[in-house]
Design a protein around this motif. Structure first.
Motif, PDB file in Angstrom:
ATOM      1  N   ASP A 191      62.142   7.332  -9.692  1.00 11.90           N
ATOM      2  CA  ASP A 191      62.670   8.487  -8.943  1.00 11.90           C
ATOM      3  C   ASP A 191      61.588   9.103  -8.059  1.00 11.90           C
ATOM      4  OD1 ASP A 191      65.131   8.109 -10.153  1.00 11.90           O
ATOM      5  OD2 ASP A 191      64.913   9.802 -11.552  1.00 11.90           O
ATOM      6  N   TYR A 192      60.373   9.178  -8.595  1.00  7.66           N
ATOM      7  CA  TYR A 192      59.272   9.736  -7.815  1.00  7.66           C
ATOM      8  C   TYR A 192      59.037   8.909  -6.562  1.00  7.66           C
ATOM      9  CZ  TYR A 192      54.536  10.616  -6.233  1.00  7.66           C
ATOM     10  OH  TYR A 192      53.448  10.876  -5.441  1.00  7.66           O
ATOM     11  N   TYR A 193      58.908   7.596  -6.714  1.00  8.33           N
ATOM     12  CA  TYR A 193      58.612   6.756  -5.558  1.00  8.33           C
ATOM     13  C   TYR A 193      59.787   6.688  -4.593  1.00  8.33           C
ATOM     14  CZ  TYR A 193      54.086   5.519  -7.374  1.00  8.33           C
ATOM     15  OH  TYR A 193      52.780   5.594  -7.799  1.00  8.33           O
ATOM     16  N   THR A 194      60.999   6.792  -5.096  1.00  9.36           N
ATOM     17  CA  THR A 194      62.170   6.809  -4.228  1.00  9.36           C
ATOM     18  C   THR A 194      62.205   8.091  -3.398  1.00  9.36           C
ATOM     19  OG1 THR A 194      63.409   5.476  -5.808  1.00  9.36           O
ATOM     20  CG2 THR A 194      64.700   6.700  -4.221  1.00  9.36           C
ATOM     21  N   SER A 195      61.671   9.171  -3.957  1.00  7.77           N
ATOM     22  CA  SER A 195      61.711  10.460  -3.271  1.00  7.77           C
ATOM     23  C   SER A 195      60.649  10.589  -2.175  1.00  7.77           C
ATOM     24  CB  SER A 195      61.531  11.598  -4.278  1.00  7.77           C
ATOM     25  OG  SER A 195      60.187  11.661  -4.726  1.00  7.77           O
ATOM     26  N   LEU A 196      59.696   9.671  -2.120  1.00  7.09           N
ATOM     27  CA  LEU A 196      58.622   9.774  -1.129  1.00  7.09           C
ATOM     28  C   LEU A 196      59.135   9.500   0.278  1.00  7.09           C
ATOM     29  CD1 LEU A 196      55.703   7.860  -2.902  1.00  7.09           C
ATOM     30  CD2 LEU A 196      56.040  10.325  -2.747  1.00  7.09           C
ATOM     31  N   SER A 197      58.553  10.205   1.229  1.00  9.20           N
ATOM     32  CA  SER A 197      58.841   9.909   2.628  1.00  9.20           C
ATOM     33  C   SER A 197      58.163   8.586   2.986  1.00  9.20           C
ATOM     34  CB  SER A 197      58.296  11.026   3.520  1.00  9.20           C
ATOM     35  OG  SER A 197      56.874  11.017   3.499  1.00  9.20           O
ATOM     36  N   ASN A 198      58.523   8.030   4.129  1.00 11.65           N
ATOM     37  CA  ASN A 198      57.890   6.777   4.562  1.00 11.65           C
ATOM     38  C   ASN A 198      56.375   6.941   4.689  1.00 11.65           C
ATOM     39  OD1 ASN A 198      60.318   5.455   4.623  1.00 11.65           O
ATOM     40  ND2 ASN A 198      60.645   5.784   6.812  1.00 11.65           N
ATOM     41  N   LYS A 199      55.950   8.096   5.210  1.00  9.59           N
ATOM     42  CA  LYS A 199      54.519   8.357   5.367  1.00  9.59           C
ATOM     43  C   LYS A 199      53.828   8.415   4.004  1.00  9.59           C
ATOM     44  CE  LYS A 199      51.256  11.698   7.221  1.00  9.59           C
ATOM     45  NZ  LYS A 199      51.059  13.007   7.848  1.00  9.59           N
ATOM     46  N   GLU A 200      54.440   9.126   3.055  1.00  9.22           N
ATOM     47  CA  GLU A 200      53.854   9.234   1.722  1.00  9.22           C
ATOM     48  C   GLU A 200      53.820   7.873   1.016  1.00  9.22           C
ATOM     49  OE1 GLU A 200      55.150  13.748   0.397  1.00  9.22           O
ATOM     50  OE2 GLU A 200      56.679  12.171   0.461  1.00  9.22           O
ATOM     51  N   ALA A 201      54.868   7.079   1.202  1.00 13.62           N
ATOM     52  CA  ALA A 201      54.922   5.749   0.586  1.00 13.62           C
ATOM     53  C   ALA A 201      53.828   4.857   1.167  1.00 13.62           C
ATOM     54  CB  ALA A 201      56.295   5.122   0.787  1.00 13.62           C
ATOM     55  N   ALA A 202      53.619   4.949   2.482  1.00 12.16           N
ATOM     56  CA  ALA A 202      52.573   4.155   3.124  1.00 12.16           C
ATOM     57  C   ALA A 202      51.201   4.567   2.597  1.00 12.16           C
ATOM     58  CB  ALA A 202      52.646   4.313   4.636  1.00 12.16           C
ATOM     59  N   GLU A 203      51.008   5.868   2.412  1.00 12.97           N
ATOM     60  CA  GLU A 203      49.734   6.360   1.881  1.00 12.97           C
ATOM     61  C   GLU A 203      49.505   5.850   0.452  1.00 12.97           C
ATOM     62  OE1 GLU A 203      48.156  10.668   0.642  1.00 12.97           O
ATOM     63  OE2 GLU A 203      48.631  10.482   2.791  1.00 12.97           O
ATOM     64  N   GLN A 204      50.547   5.840  -0.378  1.00 10.69           N
ATOM     65  CA  GLN A 204      50.444   5.322  -1.738  1.00 10.69           C
ATOM     66  C   GLN A 204      50.097   3.830  -1.725  1.00 10.69           C
ATOM     67  OE1 GLN A 204      50.703   6.835  -4.822  1.00 10.69           O
ATOM     68  NE2 GLN A 204      50.644   8.765  -3.700  1.00 10.69           N
ATOM     69  N   THR A 205      50.694   3.095  -0.799  1.00 17.20           N
ATOM     70  CA  THR A 205      50.403   1.672  -0.664  1.00 17.20           C
ATOM     71  C   THR A 205      48.947   1.458  -0.282  1.00 17.20           C
ATOM     72  OG1 THR A 205      52.686   1.199  -0.049  1.00 17.20           O
ATOM     73  CG2 THR A 205      51.044  -0.447   0.563  1.00 17.20           C
ATOM     74  N   GLU A 206      48.450   2.281   0.630  1.00 11.96           N
ATOM     75  CA  GLU A 206      47.044   2.181   1.029  1.00 11.96           C
ATOM     76  C   GLU A 206      46.121   2.447  -0.161  1.00 11.96           C
ATOM     77  OE1 GLU A 206      46.152   4.580   4.465  1.00 11.96           O
ATOM     78  OE2 GLU A 206      47.935   3.833   5.522  1.00 11.96           O
ATOM     79  N   TRP A 207      46.438   3.451  -0.963  1.00  8.36           N
ATOM     80  CA  TRP A 207      45.627   3.741  -2.151  1.00  8.36           C
ATOM     81  C   TRP A 207      45.676   2.566  -3.129  1.00  8.36           C
ATOM     82  CZ3 TRP A 207      41.817   6.836  -2.529  1.00  8.36           C
ATOM     83  CH2 TRP A 207      41.784   8.042  -1.854  1.00  8.36           C
ATOM     84  N   GLY A 208      46.839   1.960  -3.286  1.00  6.83           N
ATOM     85  CA  GLY A 208      46.966   0.800  -4.164  1.00  6.83           C
ATOM     86  C   GLY A 208      46.133  -0.361  -3.675  1.00  6.83           C
ATOM     87  N   ASP A 209      46.189  -0.616  -2.371  1.00  6.20           N
ATOM     88  CA  ASP A 209      45.387  -1.699  -1.782  1.00  6.20           C
ATOM     89  C   ASP A 209      43.894  -1.430  -1.972  1.00  6.20           C
ATOM     90  OD1 ASP A 209      47.739  -2.903  -1.005  1.00  6.20           O
ATOM     91  OD2 ASP A 209      47.607  -2.230   1.088  1.00  6.20           O
ATOM     92  N   PHE A 210      43.499  -0.178  -1.759  1.00  5.82           N
ATOM     93  CA  PHE A 210      42.101   0.213  -1.946  1.00  5.82           C
ATOM     94  C   PHE A 210      41.660  -0.061  -3.387  1.00  5.82           C
ATOM     95  CE2 PHE A 210      39.235   3.552  -3.536  1.00  5.82           C
ATOM     96  CZ  PHE A 210      38.106   3.290  -2.767  1.00  5.82           C
ATOM     97  N   ALA A 211      42.495   0.355  -4.354  1.00  4.41           N
ATOM     98  CA  ALA A 211      42.150   0.168  -5.769  1.00  4.41           C
ATOM     99  C   ALA A 211      42.027  -1.310  -6.106  1.00  4.41           C
ATOM    100  CB  ALA A 211      43.211   0.823  -6.657  1.00  4.41           C
TER     101      ALA A 211
END
Length: 95
Positions: free
Chosen positions: A65-85
């Motif tokens: 539910d949390y990830y579904t609620s993210l905007s496209n910008k927020e989802a992209a930012e989360q993806t970037e953090w995941g890639d960084f990690a």
């Protein structure tokens, strides 16, 4: 005093439930198979497992539910953090 309180909290409640013959047979067979001390202990294990599964499912729903609620910008930012990690910690085991 504390010792008495802990013992009272550890006590199990004695309850009586009506089960189908098939359920009783299943519990008895499972007790024998596992060489468990009692049928109640088998039932306790089953109930604890179901409770943990329900809790895990609730956590997974909350995360989804949390990830579904993210905007496209927020989802992209989360993806970037995941890639960084993944780049920074490549040897870490993923769960």
């Amino acid at each position: 005093m504390i010792n008495q309180t802990n013992r009272k909290a550890d006590r199990k409640a004695k309850k009586s439930y009506t089960l189908s013959p098939e359920s009783v047979e299943f519990l008895e067979a499972t007790r024998k198979e596992r060489r468990a001390a009692s049928t109640s202990s088998v039932l306790e294990e089953i109930l604890q497992r179901v409770r943990r599964e329900n809790e895990q499912a609730a956590i997974e729903r909350a995360v989804a539910d949390y990830y579904t609620s993210l905007s496209n910008k927020e989802a992209a930012e989360q993806t970037e953090w995941g890639d960084f990690a993944e780049r920074e910690f490549p040897d870490q085991e993923r769960v």
